[in-house]
Design a protein around this motif. Structure first.
Motif, PDB file in Angstrom:
ATOM      1  N   HIS A  35      14.314  61.420  63.987  1.00 51.57           N
ATOM      2  CA  HIS A  35      14.492  61.106  62.429  1.00 51.57           C
ATOM      3  C   HIS A  35      12.737  60.583  61.472  1.00 51.57           C
ATOM      4  O   HIS A  35      12.786  61.264  60.562  1.00 51.57           O
TER       5      HIS A  35
ATOM      6  N   GLN B 271      26.143  58.258  63.143  1.00 46.88           N
ATOM      7  CA  GLN B 271      25.046  58.712  62.785  1.00 46.88           C
ATOM      8  C   GLN B 271      23.798  58.859  63.621  1.00 46.88           C
ATOM      9  O   GLN B 271      22.478  59.793  62.965  1.00 46.88           O
TER      10      GLN B 271
ATOM     11  N   ALA C 167      24.333  62.759  63.561  1.00 45.55           N
ATOM     12  CA  ALA C 167      24.089  63.410  62.067  1.00 45.55           C
ATOM     13  C   ALA C 167      22.382  63.248  61.931  1.00 45.55           C
ATOM     14  O   ALA C 167      21.798  64.033  61.339  1.00 45.55           O
ATOM     15  N   ASN C 168      21.784  61.766  62.483  1.00 49.29           N
ATOM     16  CA  ASN C 168      20.299  61.862  61.562  1.00 49.29           C
ATOM     17  C   ASN C 168      19.965  62.485  62.929  1.00 49.29           C
ATOM     18  O   ASN C 168      18.449  63.051  62.927  1.00 49.29           O
TER      19      ASN C 168
ATOM     20  N   TRP D 292      20.056  66.343  61.995  1.00 50.91           N
ATOM     21  CA  TRP D 292      19.220  66.305  61.001  1.00 50.91           C
ATOM     22  C   TRP D 292      17.761  65.785  60.644  1.00 50.91           C
ATOM     23  O   TRP D 292      16.945  66.933  59.999  1.00 50.91           O
TER      24      TRP D 292
ATOM     25  N   THR E  43      15.432  69.185  60.329  1.00 50.43           N
ATOM     26  CA  THR E  43      14.347  69.445  59.134  1.00 50.43           C
ATOM     27  C   THR E  43      12.121  69.704  59.794  1.00 50.43           C
ATOM     28  O   THR E  43      12.107  69.878  58.605  1.00 50.43           O
TER      29      THR E  43
ATOM     30  N   GLN F 190      28.785  61.176  54.190  1.00 54.63           N
ATOM     31  CA  GLN F 190      27.220  61.341  54.768  1.00 54.63           C
ATOM     32  C   GLN F 190      26.666  61.556  56.394  1.00 54.63           C
ATOM     33  O   GLN F 190      26.195  62.906  56.762  1.00 54.63           O
ATOM     34  N   HIS F 191      27.648  61.764  57.706  1.00 54.23           N
ATOM     35  CA  HIS F 191      27.009  61.914  58.847  1.00 54.23           C
ATOM     36  C   HIS F 191      28.062  63.378  58.239  1.00 54.23           C
ATOM     37  O   HIS F 191      27.178  64.269  59.104  1.00 54.23           O
TER      38      HIS F 191
ATOM     39  N   ASN G 153      25.291  65.240  57.067  1.00 58.41           N
ATOM     40  CA  ASN G 153      23.969  65.775  57.360  1.00 58.41           C
ATOM     41  C   ASN G 153      24.361  66.543  58.269  1.00 58.41           C
ATOM     42  O   ASN G 153      23.161  67.513  58.599  1.00 58.41           O
TER      43      ASN G 153
ATOM     44  N   TRP H 278      24.684  70.182  56.624  1.00 55.45           N
ATOM     45  CA  TRP H 278      23.513  70.403  56.355  1.00 55.45           C
ATOM     46  C   TRP H 278      21.824  71.112  56.983  1.00 55.45           C
ATOM     47  O   TRP H 278      21.813  72.496  57.390  1.00 55.45           O
ATOM     48  N   ALA H 279      22.424  71.013  58.389  1.00 56.69           N
ATOM     49  CA  ALA H 279      21.755  71.093  59.513  1.00 56.69           C
ATOM     50  C   ALA H 279      21.768  71.853  60.088  1.00 56.69           C
ATOM     51  O   ALA H 279      21.143  73.179  60.325  1.00 56.69           O
TER      52      ALA H 279
END
Length: 156
Positions: free
Chosen positions: A43, A74, A77-78, A81, A85, A112-113, A116, A119-120
């Protein structure tokens, strides 16, 4: 992780030579990394607008697969993400491991998880298994993550 994530959060630029040395060190000590270390490091690199070296990426992916059952929502998700990114598709093994972990730990996913992860997946145009998609959507509905129409009676 804090060496990379901290400066990224503060908007501080990290010298590329320092990041190169850090990545070399990560490859050497990857077996000592837990899920949080993996998630925070990847991340942080992504948040800096940097890329993982091929050897670092390979070591992180291999180790992430081996300890994927320990990933918290988390971390999943991170981690995903960060891939999105950096515009790097995870290997099929990583994607499979993160999908299994998502399904197994779905009750712990916060809005949020879920956001993310979705979105990824969308950003990288990844294909998830139907079971994973259903788990994410059912969890979103059950926890009211999917927005309900606003209650307009308060405005009257």
């Amino acid at each position: 992780g804090l060496l990379v994530g901290g400066p990224a959060t503060l908007g501080v630029k990290v010298d590329s030579a320092v990041l190169d040395r850090l990545q070399e060190q990560v490859v050497r000590i990857i077996s000592d990394f837990g899920p949080q270390d993996i998630a925070v490091f990847t991340h942080g690199v992504a948040a800096l607008g940097s890329m993982l070296h091929p050897a670092t990426l390979q070591a992180i992916e291999r180790h992430a697969i081996s300890i994927s059952v320990k990933f918290l929502p988390q971390h999943v998700a991170n981690f995903l993400w960060a891939f999105a990114t950096m515009k790097v598709c995870p290997t099929p093994g990583v994607l499979d491991a993160m999908q299994c972990r998502t399904r197994d730990a779905i009750e712990g996913f916060e809005p949020q998880h879920v956001a993310n992860v979705l979105w990824a997946v969308a950003s990288l145009r990844l294909t998830l298994e139907d079971d994973t998609i259903q788990a994410l959507l059912q969890h979103a509905r059950a926890t009211s993550i999917i927005a309900k129409p606003p209650d307009m009676t308060m405005l009257l």
